[in-house]
Design a protein around this motif. Structure first.
Motif, PDB file in Angstrom:
ATOM      1  N   VAL A   1     -62.020  -1.200  44.720  1.00  0.00           N
ATOM      2  CA  VAL A   1     -62.494  -1.728  43.622  1.00  0.00           C
ATOM      3  C   VAL A   1     -61.975  -0.928  42.446  1.00  0.00           C
ATOM      4  N   ILE A   2     -61.574  -1.709  41.339  1.00  0.00           N
ATOM      5  CA  ILE A   2     -61.075  -0.713  40.072  1.00  0.00           C
ATOM      6  C   ILE A   2     -62.186   0.102  39.530  1.00  0.00           C
ATOM      7  N   SER A   3     -61.909   1.364  39.396  1.00  0.00           N
ATOM      8  CA  SER A   3     -62.936   2.208  38.838  1.00  0.00           C
ATOM      9  C   SER A   3     -62.945   2.233  37.458  1.00  0.00           C
TER      10      SER A   3
ATOM     11  N   PRO B   1     -53.104 -13.441  42.444  1.00  0.00           N
ATOM     12  CA  PRO B   1     -52.345 -12.146  42.252  1.00  0.00           C
ATOM     13  C   PRO B   1     -52.336 -11.394  41.358  1.00  0.00           C
ATOM     14  N   GLN B   2     -52.289 -11.946  40.062  1.00  0.00           N
ATOM     15  CA  GLN B   2     -52.489 -11.246  38.869  1.00  0.00           C
ATOM     16  C   GLN B   2     -53.857 -10.269  38.735  1.00  0.00           C
ATOM     17  N   ASN B   3     -54.824 -10.533  39.556  1.00  0.00           N
ATOM     18  CA  ASN B   3     -55.936  -9.804  39.469  1.00  0.00           C
ATOM     19  C   ASN B   3     -56.133  -8.607  40.813  1.00  0.00           C
ATOM     20  N   VAL B   4     -54.846  -8.687  41.509  1.00  0.00           N
ATOM     21  CA  VAL B   4     -55.035  -7.779  42.550  1.00  0.00           C
ATOM     22  C   VAL B   4     -53.803  -6.861  42.364  1.00  0.00           C
TER      23      VAL B   4
ATOM     24  N   LEU C   1     -58.687  -4.307  43.445  1.00  0.00           N
ATOM     25  CA  LEU C   1     -59.240  -5.492  42.698  1.00  0.00           C
ATOM     26  C   LEU C   1     -59.807  -5.360  41.283  1.00  0.00           C
ATOM     27  N   ILE C   2     -59.132  -6.191  40.217  1.00  0.00           N
ATOM     28  CA  ILE C   2     -59.616  -5.904  39.004  1.00  0.00           C
ATOM     29  C   ILE C   2     -60.178  -7.162  38.326  1.00  0.00           C
ATOM     30  N   ASP C   3     -60.289  -7.115  37.029  1.00  0.00           N
ATOM     31  CA  ASP C   3     -60.819  -8.080  36.268  1.00  0.00           C
ATOM     32  C   ASP C   3     -62.047  -8.891  36.942  1.00  0.00           C
ATOM     33  N   TRP C   4     -63.260  -8.150  36.573  1.00  0.00           N
ATOM     34  CA  TRP C   4     -64.677  -8.570  36.829  1.00  0.00           C
ATOM     35  C   TRP C   4     -65.274  -9.457  36.086  1.00  0.00           C
TER      36      TRP C   4
ATOM     37  N   ARG D   1     -52.247  -9.022  28.539  1.00  0.00           N
ATOM     38  CA  ARG D   1     -52.965  -9.803  27.449  1.00  0.00           C
ATOM     39  C   ARG D   1     -53.665 -10.939  28.137  1.00  0.00           C
ATOM     40  N   GLY D   2     -54.875 -10.776  28.225  1.00  0.00           N
ATOM     41  CA  GLY D   2     -55.605 -12.079  28.987  1.00  0.00           C
ATOM     42  C   GLY D   2     -56.362 -12.712  28.088  1.00  0.00           C
ATOM     43  N   LYS D   3     -57.209 -13.947  28.422  1.00  0.00           N
ATOM     44  CA  LYS D   3     -57.998 -14.781  27.510  1.00  0.00           C
ATOM     45  C   LYS D   3     -58.950 -13.963  27.038  1.00  0.00           C
ATOM     46  N   TYR D   4     -59.427 -12.827  27.867  1.00  0.00           N
ATOM     47  CA  TYR D   4     -60.617 -12.148  27.138  1.00  0.00           C
ATOM     48  C   TYR D   4     -60.381 -10.802  26.578  1.00  0.00           C
ATOM     49  N   SER D   5     -59.018 -10.348  26.642  1.00  0.00           N
ATOM     50  CA  SER D   5     -58.910  -9.002  26.389  1.00  0.00           C
ATOM     51  C   SER D   5     -57.535  -8.657  25.926  1.00  0.00           C
ATOM     52  N   GLU D   6     -57.364  -7.489  25.535  1.00  0.00           N
ATOM     53  CA  GLU D   6     -55.819  -6.855  25.531  1.00  0.00           C
ATOM     54  C   GLU D   6     -56.169  -5.665  26.250  1.00  0.00           C
ATOM     55  N   VAL D   7     -54.876  -5.329  27.159  1.00  0.00           N
ATOM     56  CA  VAL D   7     -54.897  -4.285  27.994  1.00  0.00           C
ATOM     57  C   VAL D   7     -53.678  -3.278  27.712  1.00  0.00           C
ATOM     58  N   PHE D   8     -54.222  -2.098  27.597  1.00  0.00           N
ATOM     59  CA  PHE D   8     -53.150  -0.794  27.048  1.00  0.00           C
ATOM     60  C   PHE D   8     -53.163  -0.209  28.339  1.00  0.00           C
TER      61      PHE D   8
ATOM     62  N   PHE E   1     -60.255   2.296  32.440  1.00  0.00           N
ATOM     63  CA  PHE E   1     -60.233   2.292  33.982  1.00  0.00           C
ATOM     64  C   PHE E   1     -59.206   3.128  34.625  1.00  0.00           C
ATOM     65  N   GLU E   2     -59.423   3.436  35.738  1.00  0.00           N
ATOM     66  CA  GLU E   2     -58.279   4.150  36.438  1.00  0.00           C
ATOM     67  C   GLU E   2     -57.042   3.343  36.211  1.00  0.00           C
ATOM     68  N   GLU E   3     -56.143   3.979  36.113  1.00  0.00           N
ATOM     69  CA  GLU E   3     -54.544   3.148  36.258  1.00  0.00           C
ATOM     70  C   GLU E   3     -53.992   2.861  37.577  1.00  0.00           C
ATOM     71  N   VAL E   4     -53.390   1.763  37.866  1.00  0.00           N
ATOM     72  CA  VAL E   4     -52.562   1.439  39.065  1.00  0.00           C
ATOM     73  C   VAL E   4     -51.271   1.133  38.621  1.00  0.00           C
ATOM     74  N   LYS E   5     -50.382   2.064  39.132  1.00  0.00           N
ATOM     75  CA  LYS E   5     -48.960   1.486  38.967  1.00  0.00           C
ATOM     76  C   LYS E   5     -48.682   0.208  39.800  1.00  0.00           C
TER      77      LYS E   5
ATOM     78  N   CYS F   1     -54.517   6.301  32.034  1.00  0.00           N
ATOM     79  CA  CYS F   1     -55.830   5.373  32.122  1.00  0.00           C
ATOM     80  C   CYS F   1     -55.412   3.997  31.508  1.00  0.00           C
ATOM     81  N   VAL F   2     -56.039   3.081  31.913  1.00  0.00           N
ATOM     82  CA  VAL F   2     -55.933   1.807  31.055  1.00  0.00           C
ATOM     83  C   VAL F   2     -57.179   1.385  30.365  1.00  0.00           C
ATOM     84  N   ILE F   3     -56.879   0.797  29.324  1.00  0.00           N
ATOM     85  CA  ILE F   3     -57.634   0.708  28.131  1.00  0.00           C
ATOM     86  C   ILE F   3     -57.803  -0.947  28.097  1.00  0.00           C
ATOM     87  N   LYS F   4     -58.932  -1.399  28.411  1.00  0.00           N
ATOM     88  CA  LYS F   4     -59.182  -3.044  28.246  1.00  0.00           C
ATOM     89  C   LYS F   4     -60.201  -3.203  26.864  1.00  0.00           C
ATOM     90  N   VAL F   5     -59.353  -3.898  25.848  1.00  0.00           N
ATOM     91  CA  VAL F   5     -60.020  -3.956  24.599  1.00  0.00           C
ATOM     92  C   VAL F   5     -60.674  -5.270  24.642  1.00  0.00           C
TER      93      VAL F   5
HETATM   94  P1  ATP Z   1     -57.254 -12.933  32.174  1.00  0.00           P
HETATM   95  O1  ATP Z   1     -57.601 -13.454  30.913  1.00  0.00           O
HETATM   96  O2  ATP Z   1     -55.968 -12.903  32.740  1.00  0.00           O
HETATM   97  O3  ATP Z   1     -58.348 -13.155  33.538  1.00  0.00           O
HETATM   98  P2  ATP Z   1     -58.539 -10.332  31.375  1.00  0.00           P
HETATM   99  O4  ATP Z   1     -58.606 -10.522  29.777  1.00  0.00           O
HETATM  100  O5  ATP Z   1     -59.651 -10.915  32.010  1.00  0.00           O
HETATM  101  O6  ATP Z   1     -57.501 -11.236  31.875  1.00  0.00           O
HETATM  102  P3  ATP Z   1     -57.630  -8.299  32.988  1.00  0.00           P
HETATM  103  O7  ATP Z   1     -57.218  -9.274  34.072  1.00  0.00           O
HETATM  104  O8  ATP Z   1     -58.766  -7.303  33.322  1.00  0.00           O
HETATM  105  O9  ATP Z   1     -57.879  -8.904  31.640  1.00  0.00           O
HETATM  106  O10 ATP Z   1     -56.316  -7.483  32.622  1.00  0.00           O
HETATM  107  C1  ATP Z   1     -55.009  -8.282  32.186  1.00  0.00           C
HETATM  108  C2  ATP Z   1     -53.796  -7.403  32.757  1.00  0.00           C
HETATM  109  O11 ATP Z   1     -53.704  -6.185  32.480  1.00  0.00           O
HETATM  110  C3  ATP Z   1     -53.871  -7.533  34.280  1.00  0.00           C
HETATM  111  O12 ATP Z   1     -53.366  -8.962  34.836  1.00  0.00           O
HETATM  112  C4  ATP Z   1     -52.991  -6.556  34.513  1.00  0.00           C
HETATM  113  O13 ATP Z   1     -51.599  -6.756  34.588  1.00  0.00           O
HETATM  114  C5  ATP Z   1     -53.259  -5.369  33.653  1.00  0.00           C
HETATM  115  N1  ATP Z   1     -54.226  -4.472  34.272  1.00  0.00           N
HETATM  116  C6  ATP Z   1     -55.546  -4.398  33.916  1.00  0.00           C
HETATM  117  N2  ATP Z   1     -56.370  -3.383  34.518  1.00  0.00           N
HETATM  118  C7  ATP Z   1     -55.201  -2.877  35.190  1.00  0.00           C
HETATM  119  C8  ATP Z   1     -55.370  -1.627  35.501  1.00  0.00           C
HETATM  120  N3  ATP Z   1     -56.586  -0.787  36.018  1.00  0.00           N
HETATM  121  N4  ATP Z   1     -54.141  -0.876  36.164  1.00  0.00           N
HETATM  122  C9  ATP Z   1     -52.794  -1.639  35.929  1.00  0.00           C
HETATM  123  N5  ATP Z   1     -52.980  -2.713  35.114  1.00  0.00           N
HETATM  124  C10 ATP Z   1     -54.007  -3.184  34.664  1.00  0.00           C
END
Ligand code: ATP
Length: 347
Positions: A104-106, A169-172, A183-186, A42-49, A123-127, A75-79
């Motif tokens: 770069v995350i696809s 680190p949270q975005n790598v 590299l995620i979270d663009w 869960r980020g500031k801008y999204s919920e990730v599943f 997105f593609e999922e990274v374990k 896959c990863v779903i960023k709402v």
């Molecule tokens: P923040 O507010 O922290 O910047 P955000 O809302 O912009 O977050 P992301 O950083 O894209 O969202 O994703 C949040 C979290 O979800 C990541 O820190 C990571 O733990 C997980 N995550 C996102 N994308 C992936 C992925 N492709 N594979 C695995 N985990 C992911």
């Protein structure tokens, strides 16, 4: 102040490449192709599943043995949370430009919830293994490998005219089994144009470069290399995060306590800036600490090449920092540490 490299990366491309407010054409995918499994972030801008994608949905009705034919792919779903459409367009345009690039995350698809109209990015999922567990296991060859991968991603996006602006680190994402780094979270990334004033309210506090903390608006790709320096220093000196400010202002105080106050003032002077007034009561006259101050006997990662690399990334002056390409060419990445890493770990 202008970038030392890739200055015209955007200008040499057609306007629709970087003009995200005018030119984002979204080809919406089918939300029914995706299934949410569980929440992973869960980020500031999204919920990730984490989720599953059903490939070849067309086959669904035509094959009798659909059970066998229907393939599920993780896959990863960023709402996205409701933010300005402009910000969503920027993230999308940048992801569309960079998808397929190295490390770069696809972005696989973009879908929209029927009722809420809220977009979700697939997105593609990274374990991913949590960095708090993973980084302490790193030996020098691991640092050579993973930081090369990170620099490859950054050199690529910089060459494409894009600054990430939230390297941490949270975005790598790292899957150590597959030795895969993405590299995620663009969401904070932005196109670089020389001479443009950028918002300094980017990056997360511990990884904010000095330019952001002194309100230098004309920063560039070199911001990302400061953040890389912070990540490396944290691992090598076993201090996570390396600069732990309790507020944005305190962040610069923590940096000055290492790099020196005199050096900070000469940086400001070079760019015709003054220390913002918010520092009047909190900045002190720190003397620059030599790097060996942080190298206790417990860390075998602080080899001379590594110290030199960190020293050339953690520079106040963003123009002095190594570029991503220069960092990859640094002697640290050329050295052979394979044989001595076992030995030195027993000390
Ligand atoms: P923040 O507010 O922290 O910047 P955000 O809302 O912009 O977050 P992301 O950083 O894209 O969202 O994703 C949040 C979290 O979800 C990541 O820190 C990571 O733990 C997980 N995550 C996102 N994308 C992936 C992925 N492709 N594979 C695995 N985990 C992911």
């Amino acid at each position: 102040s202008e970038a030392r490299v890739y200055r015209d990366a955007c200008e040499k491309r057609p306007q629709e490449y970087w003009d995200y407010e005018q030119s984002v054409v979204i080809k919406w995918g089918k939300i029914s192709n995706y299934e949410i499994i569980n929440k992973i972030g869960r980020g500031k801008y999204s919920e990730v599943f984490s989720g599953e994608c059903i490939i070849n949905p067309e086959d669904h009705h035509h094959h009798q043995q659909q059970q066998q034919h229907e393939k599920q792919q993780p896959c990863v779903i960023k709402v996205l949370k409701p933010v300005k459409m402009k910000k969503i367009y920027r993230e999308l345009k940048i992801l569309m430009n960079l998808t397929g690039g190295p490390n770069v995350i696809s972005l696989l698809d973009i879908v929209q919830d029927q009722s809420s109209k809220i977009p979700a990015l697939i997105f593609e999922e990274v374990k991913n293994m949590d960095f708090r567990q993973l980084y302490p296991t790193f030996k020098l060859p691991d640092l050579q490998y993973y930081f090369t991968q990170l620099l490859i991603a950054l050199n690529y996006c910089h060459s494409m005219g894009i600054m990430h602006r939230d390297v941490k680190p949270q975005n790598v994402m790292i899957d150590p089994k597959e030795k895969k780094l993405r590299l995620i979270d663009w969401g904070l990334a932005e196109f670089y144009h020389p001479g443009v004033d950028y918002n300094v309210r980017v990056a997360s506090r511990y990884h904010k470069g000095p330019e952001l903390l002194v309100n230098l608006n004309q920063y560039d790709y070199s911001l990302d290399l400061w953040s890389v320096g912070c990540m490396l220093a944290a691992i090598v000196f076993k201090r996570e995060p390396f600069f732990k400010g309790s507020s944005n202002a305190d962040q610069l105080v923590k940096i000055a306590a290492v790099l020196g106050t005199k050096e900070l003032l000469s940086y400001l002077n070079k760019y015709g800036l003054r220390l913002p007034s918010e520092y009047d009561n909190i900045m002190r006259d720190f003397i620059r600490r030599p790097w060996d101050h942080f190298t206790g006997s417990y860390t075998n990662l602080a080899v001379p090449e590594m110290i030199d690399l960190i020293d050339n990334l953690l520079r106040y002056d963003h123009q002095e920092r190594l570029t991503a390409q220069e960092a990859m060419d640094h002697p640290f990445f050329k050295a052979n540490y394979e044989s001595n890493s076992d030995e030195s770990n027993q000390n």
